[in-house]
Motif scaffolding. Sequence first.
Motif, PDB file in Angstrom:
ATOM      1  N   ALA A   1       0.833  -1.209   0.000  1.00 50.77           N
ATOM      2  CA  ALA A   1       0.000   0.000   0.000  1.00 50.77           C
ATOM      3  C   ALA A   1       0.863   1.252   0.000  1.00 50.77           C
ATOM      4  N   LEU A   2       1.947   1.244   0.769  1.00 49.35           N
ATOM      5  CA  LEU A   2       2.852   2.393   0.781  1.00 49.35           C
ATOM      6  C   LEU A   2       3.491   2.602  -0.587  1.00 49.35           C
ATOM      7  N   ALA A   3       3.845   1.494  -1.253  1.00 51.01           N
ATOM      8  CA  ALA A   3       4.432   1.613  -2.594  1.00 51.01           C
ATOM      9  C   ALA A   3       3.416   2.173  -3.583  1.00 51.01           C
ATOM     10  N   ASP A   4       2.149   1.733  -3.458  1.00 53.32           N
ATOM     11  CA  ASP A   4       1.097   2.251  -4.351  1.00 53.32           C
ATOM     12  C   ASP A   4       0.852   3.738  -4.101  1.00 53.32           C
ATOM     13  N   LEU A   5       0.880   4.169  -2.844  1.00 51.13           N
ATOM     14  CA  LEU A   5       0.680   5.584  -2.525  1.00 51.13           C
ATOM     15  C   LEU A   5       1.846   6.421  -3.050  1.00 51.13           C
TER      16      LEU A   5
ATOM     17  N   VAL B   1       3.761  10.299  -7.268  1.00 53.19           N
ATOM     18  CA  VAL B   1       4.681  10.621  -8.358  1.00 53.19           C
ATOM     19  C   VAL B   1       3.908  10.911  -9.641  1.00 53.19           C
ATOM     20  N   LYS B   2       2.885  10.085  -9.882  1.00 54.76           N
ATOM     21  CA  LYS B   2       2.085  10.266 -11.097  1.00 54.76           C
ATOM     22  C   LYS B   2       0.612  10.288 -10.718  1.00 54.76           C
ATOM     23  N   PRO B   3       0.090  11.452 -10.283  1.00 56.28           N
ATOM     24  CA  PRO B   3      -1.304  11.535  -9.834  1.00 56.28           C
ATOM     25  C   PRO B   3      -2.271  11.368 -11.006  1.00 56.28           C
ATOM     26  N   PRO B   4      -3.481  10.856 -10.734  1.00 59.28           N
ATOM     27  CA  PRO B   4      -4.501  10.716 -11.785  1.00 59.28           C
ATOM     28  C   PRO B   4      -4.910  12.074 -12.344  1.00 59.28           C
ATOM     29  N   ALA B   5      -5.530  12.002 -13.502  1.00 55.03           N
ATOM     30  CA  ALA B   5      -5.890  13.250 -14.184  1.00 55.03           C
ATOM     31  C   ALA B   5      -7.048  13.957 -13.498  1.00 55.03           C
ATOM     32  N   THR B   6      -7.964  13.239 -12.905  1.00 54.47           N
ATOM     33  CA  THR B   6      -9.148  13.851 -12.297  1.00 54.47           C
ATOM     34  C   THR B   6      -9.264  13.429 -10.826  1.00 54.47           C
ATOM     35  N   ASP B   7     -10.063  14.185 -10.068  1.00 53.57           N
ATOM     36  CA  ASP B   7     -10.308  13.854  -8.665  1.00 53.57           C
ATOM     37  C   ASP B   7     -11.070  12.538  -8.540  1.00 53.57           C
ATOM     38  N   THR B   8     -11.939  12.256  -9.497  1.00 54.66           N
ATOM     39  CA  THR B   8     -12.708  11.006  -9.458  1.00 54.66           C
ATOM     40  C   THR B   8     -11.783   9.804  -9.585  1.00 54.66           C
TER      41      THR B   8
ATOM     42  N   ALA C   1      -8.621   9.774  -8.841  1.00 56.25           N
ATOM     43  CA  ALA C   1      -7.785   9.734  -7.638  1.00 56.25           C
ATOM     44  C   ALA C   1      -8.527   9.074  -6.479  1.00 56.25           C
ATOM     45  N   ALA C   2      -9.820   9.425  -6.342  1.00 57.68           N
ATOM     46  CA  ALA C   2     -10.619   8.828  -5.265  1.00 57.68           C
ATOM     47  C   ALA C   2     -10.780   7.328  -5.476  1.00 57.68           C
ATOM     48  N   ALA C   3     -10.978   6.926  -6.735  1.00 57.34           N
ATOM     49  CA  ALA C   3     -11.125   5.498  -7.033  1.00 57.34           C
ATOM     50  C   ALA C   3      -9.839   4.734  -6.723  1.00 57.34           C
ATOM     51  N   GLU C   4      -8.700   5.337  -7.057  1.00 59.12           N
ATOM     52  CA  GLU C   4      -7.418   4.686  -6.803  1.00 59.12           C
ATOM     53  C   GLU C   4      -7.142   4.588  -5.297  1.00 59.12           C
TER      54      GLU C   4
END
Length: 267
Positions: A95-99, A104-111, A113-116
């Motif tokens: 989980a720490l590696a995924d965070l 480093v490479k955030p999703p394009a939208t808030d939606t 990001a919330a899903a991830e």
Amino acid sequence: MPQQLAIIVLVDVGNALESGTLDGNTYLFDNMKLQGSTNQGTGDLVTAINGSYWLDGSQASEQVLNWLPYSLGSIPPTVPRGYTAERARQTDQQALADLDALSVKPPATDTEAAAELGRIKRTVGTRIKTTRRTRGRLSGQKILDVTGQVVTDENTGAHSYPAPVITDVFGAAVDEKIMYPAEYGSPDLVTDGWYWSATVDTSRPGTYAYSMRIQLHRLVQEGGEALWQPVNLTCQSHIKVTSAPRRNAFTKAGVGMLPIPPSPPRP
């Protein structure tokens, strides 16, 4: 020296908790089948306890019983003792590696990001709440399934139960001073350091009943947190003490000198 007799107490924990009884949900085995034990693999096991005598007929020593409880449909007891903690540590590291990758490479939208973030949260799993009753080996652990994977939804019911715990051995065999049970500490990794054992007086033949009080654990939700709720149930078994001495495994007769085969002729 007393003979060590082992009794496996295999419990179908899921069905026992659902039905509220150990009747029909307990399967007992011992290592005395060839010496007269009957009803192996059922809840009506009768453990044969043969007397041990000196040549003059006097009692040589008592016999010793050891009970080992296991859970049917749970993680096998042969895995290392720290397996559950290690699996929890691995999921935390993932989980720490995924965070870190998400930062480093955030999703394009808030939606997105919330899903991830929701996916990462589910893969972390759920830790058991630490309470007075679950202090020790059950506290702070994560819920795993029978394959060792972290359970992401504790409401599915597809989880591994903690091993049953024998908390008392009592009944007619104890009251009549045939069996003297006690709980012992041991470095044995399978039994988590504790096990129940008993010496049996082999000088008084007969069939005697005894009961075991077994503690199971049900997964419940309390205040939005998961915890193991103890459930105490009882089951009964029997021992059959006989006065016949143990037979020689080679000659099928009493204790005596072993036969020595004649030497082969010299060429």
